[in-house]
Enzyme design. Structure first.
Site, PDB file in Angstrom:
ATOM      1  N   TYR A 153       0.856  -1.186   0.000  1.00 25.20           N
ATOM      2  CA  TYR A 153       0.000   0.000   0.000  1.00 25.20           C
ATOM      3  C   TYR A 153       0.889   1.232   0.000  1.00 25.20           C
ATOM      4  CZ  TYR A 153      -3.536   3.403   1.521  1.00 25.20           C
ATOM      5  OH  TYR A 153      -4.377   4.486   1.609  1.00 25.20           O
ATOM      6  N   ASP A 248       9.413   2.847  -0.055  1.00 26.16           N
ATOM      7  CA  ASP A 248       8.337   3.517   0.664  1.00 26.16           C
ATOM      8  C   ASP A 248       8.483   3.191   2.147  1.00 26.16           C
ATOM      9  OD1 ASP A 248       6.132   4.589   1.781  1.00 26.16           O
ATOM     10  OD2 ASP A 248       4.672   3.602   0.479  1.00 26.16           O
ATOM     11  N   LYS A 276       4.284   9.218   8.943  1.00 32.78           N
ATOM     12  CA  LYS A 276       4.063   8.703  10.290  1.00 32.78           C
ATOM     13  C   LYS A 276       5.046   9.293  11.316  1.00 32.78           C
ATOM     14  CE  LYS A 276       1.938   4.541   8.355  1.00 32.78           C
ATOM     15  NZ  LYS A 276       0.499   4.503   8.610  1.00 32.78           N
TER      16      LYS A 276
END
Ligand code: PMP
Length: 439
Positions: A153, A248, A276
């Protein structure tokens, strides 16, 4: 302190009413789908407060939190250094839309932890980070096609919303209505931990591939470590074919090591996306890399990307306080030790329920799969017994342990968790597993 759920049956009246009301105004009552508990059934607790390793809901239940806002809260909730930094920043104004020294300070801190990275551009989410990194990779190579892995994702940018079933392994098919076919026509799918599937794509597209984007630990289908040689192989293939490797690290960055997965696995990639943890719980993302590539971004170069709130002073302050605190000596050893303690206990449980479970961990991120191991890719993960997971999830919630409400999510430990917390998780886990697996 409010009562823990195992002392009282889980109270949920206020949360249920809050969800009813939320559904009247917000699609599905939530601002991000997994929060609605679709994967496990039932209604989500509405959170009112969090501190350290605990979250509290509006009904007065308190939980040991293993979600950590899906990764950012590596120091624990409401860490004094972060709260203080955000409060001080807020008092100076919440946004200016003009350059600040805080942005430079956070950029310098990020660069200092990621060898080979020379420039950082801050955005507001992981989604923006990957969208922008892909645009840059396409511009830098003059090519359109890119490779992503099934089950990885990278946020909800249109081009990434392809997971596809096995029949469409090399053909982009949108996962969501509203994503036009042509937008994903250049999205090529490969299988995680399977270099041959990537080699085949390079061979099939002699016109060239701009980039391979990968989660260096697949954390959006639980927790799947890269097999030895996989990331290295991707880097080699990219070099050989003039493509860029985008790591990523929105989830793994500053989590699985001080320098993220690129340090832990010794594969630097060409561009890295972050999120994050660099926002310390405020909305931040970033993409970063060597100056030769990053200076193609506007206004240094022609590749457009912008943001009204990008580099927001509250977010920069939270990120900086988080990285500084996290960078103190011993913290990654501590996260590793907590993770190892959890793993040791969980592997005993896996042994007790032989053939039904697999526990996988990288540092302080982990997943308990309801199937036998090893889980190497998306297709493996899909074979999990999600009904048994749902029973386990609710058993844990009743026992005061707040897990991500889906089999296909990673759990996160933080520096606020203690050995006692881990032991409590294991104790609750033993009972919840016996219940869920009927043994
Ligand atoms: N990339 C990865 C690896 C992620 O885990 C996520 C979010 N879980 C994203 C990108 C998207 O980030 P955001 O939700 O901040 O848009």
């Amino acid at each position: 302190m409010s009562a823990t759920p195992q002392q009282n049956a889980l109270r949920s009246e206020k949360s249920r009413r809050a969800m009813e009301e939320a559904r009247r105004w917000i699609p599905g009552g939530v601002n991000s789908p997994v929060r609605a508990f679709g994967g496990v059934g039932g209604e989500p607790p509405f959170i009112s407060r969090a501190a350290g390793a605990r979250v509290m809901d509006v009904d007065g239940n308190e939980y040991v939190d293993l979600v950590g806002s899906w990764g950012p809260m590596i120091l624990g909730h409401a860490h004094p250094a972060v709260v203080e930094a955000v409060q001080a920043a807020a008092a100076r104004g919440t946004s200016y839309g003009a350059p600040t020294e805080l942005e430079t300070e956070l950029a310098r801190t990020v660069v200092s932890r990621l060898p080979g990275v020379e420039r950082v551009r801050f955005v507001n989410s992981g989604t923006e980070a990957t969208m922008s990194a892909l645009r840059l990779a396409r511009a830098a190579t003059g090519r359109d096609k890119f490779v992503k892995f099934e089950g990885c994702y990278h946020g909800h940018g249109d081009a990434f919303l392809v997971q596809a079933g096995s029949g469409a392994l090399t053909l982009g098919v949108p996962t969501s209505p509203g994503v036009p076919g042509p937008v994903v026509a250049d999205t090529l799918l490969a299988s995680y931990n399977d270099l041959a599937s990537v080699e085949a794509l390079f061979a099939a597209h002699p016109e060239g591939i701009a980039a391979v984007i990968v989660e260096p630990v697949a954390g959006n289908v639980g927790c799947i470590p890269p097999e030895p040689g996989f990331l290295e192989g991707l880097q080699d293939l990219c070099r050989k074919h003039g493509a860029l490797l985008i790591l990523d690290e929105v989830m793994t960055g500053f989590r699985v090591a001080r320098g993220g997965a690129r340090e832990r696995f010794g594969v630097p990639g060409d561009l890295v996306t972050l999120g994050k943890i660099i926002g310390g719980g405020l909305p931040v993302g970033a993409y970063a890399g060597p100056a030769a590539i990053m200076d193609q971004v506007a206004p240094a170069g022609p590749v457009y990307q912008a943001g009204t709130l990008s580099g927001n002073p509250l977010a920069m302050a939270a990120g900086l306080a988080t990285l500084r605190t996290l960078g103190e000596a011993g913290n990654y050893d501590r996260l590793e030790a907590l993770g190892a303690r959890l793993e040791a206990g969980m592997q005993e449980a896996v042994g007790r329920h032989s053939g039904k479970l697999a526990f996988q961990r990288v540092g302080s991120m982990f997943c308990l799969y309801f199937r036998s191991g090893p889980v190497r890719n998306y297709q493996d993960a899909l074979q999990s017994d999600t009904k048994a997971f749902a029973r386990y999830f609710h058993g844990m919630l009743r026992r005061g342990i707040y897990l991500a409400p889906s089999q296909f999510e990673a759990g996160f430990l933080s520096l606020a968790h203690t050995e006692d917390d881990v032991d409590r998780i294991l104790e609750a886990g033993a009972d919840a597993l016996a219940e869920a697996l009927g043994s």
